[in-house]
Design an enzyme around this catalytic site. Structure first.
Site, short mmCIF file in Angstrom:
data_model
loop_
_atom_site.label_atom_id
_atom_site.label_comp_id
_atom_site.label_asym_id
_atom_site.label_seq_id
_atom_site.Cartn_x
_atom_site.Cartn_y
_atom_site.Cartn_z
N LYS A 50 0.83 -1.21 0.00
CA LYS A 50 0.00 0.00 0.00
C LYS A 50 0.87 1.25 0.00
O LYS A 50 0.57 2.24 -0.66
CB LYS A 50 -0.93 -0.01 1.23
CG LYS A 50 -2.03 -1.06 1.13
CD LYS A 50 -2.77 -1.27 2.44
CE LYS A 50 -3.74 -2.44 2.30
NZ LYS A 50 -4.46 -2.77 3.54
N GLN A 94 -4.16 -1.33 9.69
CA GLN A 94 -4.11 -2.66 9.08
C GLN A 94 -4.75 -3.69 10.00
O GLN A 94 -4.32 -3.85 11.15
CB GLN A 94 -2.65 -3.04 8.76
CG GLN A 94 -2.51 -4.36 8.03
CD GLN A 94 -3.16 -4.35 6.64
OE1 GLN A 94 -3.11 -3.36 5.91
NE2 GLN A 94 -3.80 -5.46 6.28
N ASP A 117 -10.48 3.40 4.19
CA ASP A 117 -10.85 1.98 4.04
C ASP A 117 -12.37 1.83 3.94
O ASP A 117 -12.86 0.75 3.60
CB ASP A 117 -10.34 1.18 5.26
CG ASP A 117 -9.29 0.15 4.86
OD1 ASP A 117 -9.07 -0.03 3.64
OD2 ASP A 117 -8.70 -0.46 5.76
#
Ligand code: NAD
Length: 283
Positions: A50, A94, A117
């Protein structure tokens, strides 16, 4: 006849190019903060990817790596400091978090304006209401893939295998939205006679986390099959679809890897751009 391959790597490159151009036109550099707790190798590899993606499109990566000895209070404090940092446009924690750390609580601490997200209850609520907002990356990556290949959803019967809040449920909402207009069925581990349900689908999405679950008998000839699954096996990473058999029946199919995975990563960049523009009143 062999199905058309829906190449996620290729479409992700298109999305990244779009983001890259838009970022270059901005008067500031958007920032994406990543928080990685513990030493899980898969999580490290995902976050590395990412951060690399962000760099490739001109998004600044702000990375925080924490030991798994930290507690929820310290994690909350870090997220709150990133919420308050004007140079940070997006925050990604994460998941899953190790030990007793609570991932849901961490996500709820993120300022919804920086929820790239798309998993904050505010973002999921906006999705449920059909209002604009930041959408979860994997489901929006699936939608973008369908759009890129001109696979019409309006009036289609879509079946999603998997009811998680990360993939199955939000994807069902996206396919139901006005404009997408699919008729959606969500199957799960308690669904009776899965092949009977899935073989009704014009668009079949497998998001179960079960290697090779979807076989030729699950697929209506000519259907579009999207494989979200990422399963670590002795043979390496495999999807939820028995690709070798299903490619002979389906009309279109994603490979796994190389299908939905790259799209998920690309949509994180698109969300970061969007969050940056929205926060600064651009776009
Ligand atoms: P999850 O474990 O939270 O949910 C799995 C869902 O599948 C559950 O609703 C369960 O009821 C259903 N299911 C499990 N086995 C089933 C079976 N035999 N028949 C019918 N339904 C079944 O998983 P998740 O987080 O939604 O992820 C699903 C898969 O997608 C995993 O392999 C995950 O690694 C992968 N994933 C990939 C990406 C990507 O970018 N490609 C992103 C997120 C998740």
């Amino acid at each position: 006849m062999s199905a058309r391959i829906l190449d996620g790597t290729e479409v992700a490159a298109v999305v990244k190019e779009e983001v890259s151009k838009a970022v270059a036109d901005l008067a500031y550099q958007p920032g994406l903060a990543t928080i990685l707790v513990g030493d899980d190798p898969a999580s490290h590899s995902y976050v590395r990817g990412k951060r690399r993606d962000a760099g490739q499109v001109g998004i600044r990566s702000i990375h925080h790596e924490l030991p798994d000895s930290i507690d929820q209070i310290e994690l909350t404090a870090l997220i709150e400091s990133l919420n308050a940092d004007d140079d940070v446009d997006g925050i990604l924690v994460q998941l899953p978090l190790p030990g007793d750390l609570n991932g849901e609580s961490a996500v709820e601490t993120i300022d919804p304006a920086k929820d790239v997200d798309g998993l904050h209850p505010f973002s999921l609520g906006k999705l449920m209401l059909g209002q604009p907002g930041l959408r979860p990356c994997t489901p929006s990556g699936v939608m973008r893939l369908l759009d890129h290949y001109d696979i019409g959803t309006a009036g289609s019967r879509a079946v999603i295998v998997g009811r998680s809040y990360l993939v199955g449920r939000p994807l069902a909402m996206l396919l139901l939205e006005r404009g997408a207009d699919s008729t959606v069925t969500v199957a799960h581990s308690r669904t009776v006679d899965l092949p009977a349900v899935t073989s009704e689908a014009d668009i079949l999405v497998a998001a179960a986390g079960s290697p090779g679950l979807i076989k030729a008998e699950h697929v209506r000839p000519g259907a579009t099959v999207i494989d979200v699954g990422v399963n670590r096996t002795d043979d390496g990473l495999v999807g939820d679809v028995d690709f070798g058999a299903v490619v002979e029946v389906a009309g279109a199919i994603t490979p796994a890897p190389g299908g939905v995975g790259p799209m998920t990563r690309a949509m994180l960049l698109a969300n970061t751009l969007r969050a940056a523009e929205a926060r600064r009143g651009v776009g």
